[in-house]
Enzyme design. Structure first.
Site, PDB file in Angstrom:
ATOM      1  N   ASN B  73      33.823  38.494  15.933  1.00 16.27           N
ATOM      2  CA  ASN B  73      33.803  36.874  16.246  1.00 16.27           C
ATOM      3  C   ASN B  73      34.922  36.297  15.577  1.00 16.27           C
ATOM      4  O   ASN B  73      35.393  36.715  14.264  1.00 16.27           O
ATOM      5  CB  ASN B  73      32.496  36.318  15.967  1.00 16.27           C
ATOM      6  CG  ASN B  73      32.361  36.164  14.302  1.00 16.27           C
ATOM      7  OD1 ASN B  73      32.858  34.836  13.947  1.00 16.27           O
ATOM      8  ND2 ASN B  73      31.917  37.065  13.482  1.00 16.27           N
ATOM      9  N   ASN B 131      29.112  31.730   0.715  1.00 12.31           N
ATOM     10  CA  ASN B 131      29.630  32.649   1.613  1.00 12.31           C
ATOM     11  C   ASN B 131      31.180  32.830   1.124  1.00 12.31           C
ATOM     12  O   ASN B 131      32.040  32.223   1.306  1.00 12.31           O
ATOM     13  CB  ASN B 131      29.899  31.844   2.940  1.00 12.31           C
ATOM     14  CG  ASN B 131      30.670  32.661   4.138  1.00 12.31           C
ATOM     15  OD1 ASN B 131      31.406  33.410   3.666  1.00 12.31           O
ATOM     16  ND2 ASN B 131      30.396  32.177   5.338  1.00 12.31           N
ATOM     17  N   CYS B 134      33.771  35.358   4.920  1.00 12.58           N
ATOM     18  CA  CYS B 134      34.263  35.056   6.302  1.00 12.58           C
ATOM     19  C   CYS B 134      35.681  35.404   6.076  1.00 12.58           C
ATOM     20  O   CYS B 134      36.638  35.032   5.521  1.00 12.58           O
ATOM     21  CB  CYS B 134      33.915  33.763   6.503  1.00 12.58           C
ATOM     22  SG  CYS B 134      34.796  33.434   8.309  1.00 12.58           S
ATOM     23  N   CYS B 347      27.942  72.385  22.830  1.00 13.77           N
ATOM     24  CA  CYS B 347      28.121  73.102  21.439  1.00 13.77           C
ATOM     25  C   CYS B 347      29.173  74.087  21.247  1.00 13.77           C
ATOM     26  O   CYS B 347      29.904  74.093  20.017  1.00 13.77           O
ATOM     27  CB  CYS B 347      26.834  73.603  20.775  1.00 13.77           C
ATOM     28  SG  CYS B 347      26.110  75.030  22.161  1.00 13.77           S
ATOM     29  N   CYS B 380      28.079  73.462   9.306  1.00  9.72           N
ATOM     30  CA  CYS B 380      28.914  71.969   9.562  1.00  9.72           C
ATOM     31  C   CYS B 380      28.003  71.146  10.140  1.00  9.72           C
ATOM     32  O   CYS B 380      28.179  69.859  10.068  1.00  9.72           O
ATOM     33  CB  CYS B 380      30.230  72.136  10.059  1.00  9.72           C
ATOM     34  SG  CYS B 380      30.265  72.392  11.855  1.00  9.72           S
TER      35      CYS B 380
END
Lengths: 447, 449
Positions: B73, B131, B134, B347, B380
């Protein structure tokens, strides 16, 4: 059980024959393509006679490259759109989808394929550049799936192509033979136009190649000839009374239906003889045309039917009933058909035996013969050096039923593929074979 | 029955689920609706000198058919007058006295801080969130992450705040920094009562490849935004863990970043968070997701026998070690359950191309079930991660569970590789195919070349 009202208008016809695999919206294609696992050496590819790289085209749809998806499809199969609609995907790619192994619905590959190809056909997007001209000319007999596929591939290889088609429209059974709920004439013909504009082969319509004189001319004017004539009309049943009014071949019935829609005459009590896919189509279509009763009659038991089980299921869902282990012995009636006399069979050691005294008459006012198509022996016999077997199939120079791996016949100038060679399978088989035949022709022309 | 009540540095709420300071907390209307739905608290959309926002404010990362797995945003703090917000804070608190209302604040001068703190306290706020996170728009004006990235400035402002604040103060941290514990320690030094993290991550969410402009597009141009949503959860979890483990931070934590369901919340709590804050999931699915979250965490707590959030808060922290303290003798290898395998061979191709060539295909093409080459498997996990079937590939323990040797211990004993071609190289005796074998390998028929 579905009940269909006899269609009296184009809208009612369209309603009764609504597409079995409707075109996907962008959103549906996006969600469906997202489900593809992108298997390694994917079983769907190996199940496709044309070997389309299915996981790649699905990934291309998902990644907003539908032109690329269509190109992937067409690179393997020039009848990509028709096949997306008419292929027995349940038996081929979708039947091989690994999701079947975990009871998850398989990817709707056929519909995704039709979605991608529909986009490029509508936008007339040119995806291919034809090969550098070789100066060689090839005549193709028949503008069906085999002939047109061969023509496209030959153009990619730089050869000039003239197609000679007996009928007024291209695409063969796609226009004349498949059920209208699988593919409409518009869809089939739009794809043909798309291919022709892109590849620039010539099609001569209403120009049947019938006799020695035609063949002489082709042999003189062309460097090679491809036979893509498919099969002939419905074979005779060989029982008394089959010349009565109301007895017609299932294939001829479908052809009429596809072109005349609701004006096609359909009886109220229809008997379909045969257990193959064409018989199932004819039964489903009779139901959709509003027949009161439709009975499929087959000599053997249900497990021995040649039809795919999903086609039989569709016929039953459409309202057909089936009679098994019965052989027609006579078509009854006085001028027009009024019924079929059957005798019951039992099967012993794989052979069917009539049960004496078990004859019965099933009333009807229409009989559709789904008893197989004949071969176009008359034409084939006139090609010097082309050998046929007793069933009229083209033999290669070693006497095998098929032509050789280059789809070359025993007359080296003639190549053949599709139903004329394989005895009648699917559009996708013709597309696959004809592509290989084009490479066979290319090799022959380069010698 | 699980008791979900929480107390974060004195801010009490009926459950640990708060709405983060963001568009869903823009108005009293929204917060009333959220409390009515079951949310425990809400951090009001940041108050300060009202801004002017642009049109076209959000962008998202979609993965296949999943929308908004990442979200971005360029919206700023509140664009509504302070008096309207204060009136609505009072109304909400009057109607929902037991729910936590925290005022997020962002102003510049000491005087402004003092004034606005008095205002929100008078309106009834239960706490204050500073805040300092931001990362777009406000930081260019010397606020938001511009503060969060300068521990000294941050500490000074926290001190200003603490000069007047009567309610608990939470300092919200920006992740746009290399060591999150530095601002966290500064918050503590300044007297902050708690910390919340993470704020959004500075991001370009994607580029319009036809217009050659990143999203979101504002009249043909764009700017960097702040990234959040499910995709940022791993980053947030790690930063919460760093703060929770650091002895000099030692502050209650409100965890933020990609929380969407009860399991996400449990993970944050296991890493030390007392409450969690949610934004993107609400922007996507609405306040109603609390209907899944509350029974989900209650069932988990009941099953585990946890009566309160405190019973399991931080419970995973002792299990997070430095790499050098992990047991090198522990050995797992993959195991394929053939009855579950559907034959996709993901796989195989993952291991073959992306890992250690430890999976083989059958020589019979009709048999699509791969098999593990135990001696090549390094354990792994990759095959088990790509497998699309539930519990088909599992990792099985192969060592005798009696030996324990860490890198740290090996280092202390001098038993580690030192030269480039040291005999102690971990992979020295591990089989690797010769390069030319790659070209000799049978390929699927549709592969080009």
């Amino acid at each position: 059980m579905a009940e269909y009202k006899r269609p009296t208008s184009e809208q009612e016809f369209a309603k009764n024959f609504s597409p079995k695999k409707p075109l996907m919206s962008d959103t549906e294609a996006y969600y469906e393509s997202s489900r593809c696992l992108y298997c390694y050496d994917a079983p769907c590819i190996n199940a496709c006679p044309t070997g389309i790289d299915i996981p790649t085209f699905i990934r291309q749809i998902n990644n907003d490259n539908k032109d690329g998806a269509a190109k992937t499809i067409y690179e393997s199969n020039w009848f990509g759109h028709a096949c997306g609609n008419v292929c027995p995907t349940e038996e081929l790619c979708e039947g091989a989808c690994v999701y079947n192994n975990s009871d998850v619905k398989p990817i709707e590959i056929g519909r995704l394929q039709a979605h991608a190809t529909d986009k490029v056909i509508r936008s007339k997007k040119r995806l291919f550049i034809t090969g550098k001209p070789t100066g060689k000319k090839v005549a193709v007999i028949g503008a069906g799936p085999a002939g047109v596929s061969c023509a496209c591939e030959l153009r990619m290889l730089g050869h000039d192509v003239d197609i000679y088609e007996a009928k007024a429209k291209p695409s063969g059974l796609c226009v004349y033979g498949v059920a209208p709920y699988k593919l409409t004439n518009e869809e089939a013909l739009d794809e043909m136009t798309y291919l022709q504009e892109q590849f620039g082969f010539n099609v001569h319509y209403n120009k049947p190649v019938t006799g020695r004189a035609d063949l002489d001319r082709l042999e003189k004017e062309y460097d090679a000839i491809f036979i893509g004539i498919g099969l002939g009309g419905t074979s005779k049943l060989g029982v008394p009374g089959e010349d009565k009014r109301g007895v017609i071949g299932a294939l001829e019935f479908v052809e009429e239906l596809r072109n005349k829609h609701q004006s096609t005459l359909v009886g109220s009590k229809v008997i379909v003889l045969g257990g193959g896919n064409t018989a199932m189509d004819a039964a489903s279509e009779s139901c959709r045309m509003g027949a009161e009763s439709v009975i499929i009659a087959y000599r053997r038991g249900p497990e021995e039917m040649g039809a795919y089980s999903f086609e039989f299921d569709l016929a039953k869902k459409s309202g057909s009933k089936a009679l098994f282990n019965v052989t027609p012995v006579e078509v009854m009636g006085n001028g027009s058909v009024t019924g079929v006399k059957f005798i019951r069979n039992k099967t012993a050691y794989g052979k069917i035996e009539a049960i004496p005294g078990s004859e019965f008459v099933e009333e009807c006012d229409m009989v559709l013969l789904g008893t197989g198509q004949g071969k176009q022996v008359e034409l084939l016999e006139q090609i010097s050096g082309v050998k046929l077997d007793q069933k009229g199939r083209i033999l290669d120079n070693r006497g095998r039923i098929v032509v050789n791996e280059h789809y070359q016949t025993s007359n080296p100038k003639y190549f053949a593929a599709g139903d004329a060679v394989n005895g009648g399978v699917e559009v996708v088989n013709a597309a696959a074979e004809a592509k290989k035949a084009a490479h066979g022709i290319d090799g022959f022309l380069k010698k | 029955m699980a008791d979900l009540r929480t107390n974060l540095a004195g801010i009490k709420s009926p459950n640990p689920f708060w709405l983060a300071s963001a568009p869903p907390t823009n108005s009293g209307y929204q917060i009333m609706k959220a409390f009515d739905a079951g949310w425990g608290g809400a951090v009001w959309k940041t108050l300060g000198v009202p801004v002017v926002n642009v049109s076209s404010r959000y962008g998202s990362v979609n993965y296949r058919d999943k929308r908004m797995v990442g979200f971005n945003n360029i919206e700023l703090i509140t664009d509504r007058p302070l008096r309207d917000n204060l009136r609505e804070i009072s109304e909400v608190k009057k109607r929902f006295p037991d729910n936590a209302v925290i005022a997020s604040l962002m102003v510049e001068t000491r005087e402004e801080w003092h004034n606005i703190i008095r205002d929100v306290e008078n309106a009834g706020a239960d706490g204050i969130e500073l805040n300092f996170g931001c990362p777009h728009g406000m930081c260019e004006r010397g606020m938001g992450s511009a503060v969060g990235q300068e521990p000294k400035v941050l500490q000074t402002i926290v001190e200003w705040v603490k000069e007047v604040a009567k309610v608990p103060v939470i300092t919200k941290l920006t992740p746009n920094i290399s060591d999150i514990t530095r601002p966290a320690r500064a918050a503590r030094a300044g007297g902050s009562d708690a910390i919340s993290l993470i704020n959004t991550i500075q991001s370009i969410v994607g580029v319009d490849i036809d217009q050659f402009v990143p999203y979101p597009i504002v009249d043909g141009k764009s700017t960097n935004g702040g990234y959040c949503g499910p995709a940022v959860k791993p980053i947030a979890l790690n930063m919460v863990k760093n703060c929770a483990q650091h002895p000099e931070v030692n502050l209650p934590i409100s965890g933020i970043g990609g929380v969407e369901n009860w399991r996400d919340a449990v993970e944050f709590i296991l890493l030390g968070a007392t409450t969690v804050q949610v934004c993107t999931a609400v922007m996507h699915f609405g306040f109603g997701i609390i209907r899944e979250i509350l029974p989900g965490i209650e069932r988990y707590m009941d099953e585990k026998g946890f009566k309160t959030i405190e019973d399991f808060r931080g419970k995973a922290l002792p299990n997070i070690k430095h790499w050098e303290d992990l047991n090198l003798k522990y050995k797992v290898t993959a195991s394929i359950n053939e009855s579950k395998c559907i034959g996709c061979q993901l796989c195989y191709t993952a291991c073959e191309d992306g890992a250690h060539q430890a999976i083989a295909l059958s020589t019979d093409p009709a048999n699509r079930i791969p098999s593990i080459i135990d001696e090549n498997c390094v354990g792994c996990n990759l095959c088990s991660l790509v497998c699309p079937v539930e519990d088909c590939i599992t990792m099985e323990r192969r060592d005798d569970a009696k030996q324990h040797l860490t890198w740290g211990e090996r280092t202390a004993a001098g038993n580690i590789p030192k030269g480039f071609n040291d005999e102690l190289a971990g992979g020295l005796h591990h089989w690797v195919p010769e390069p030319m074998e790659a070209l000799a390998k049978k390929k699927p028929r549709h592969y080009k070349g």
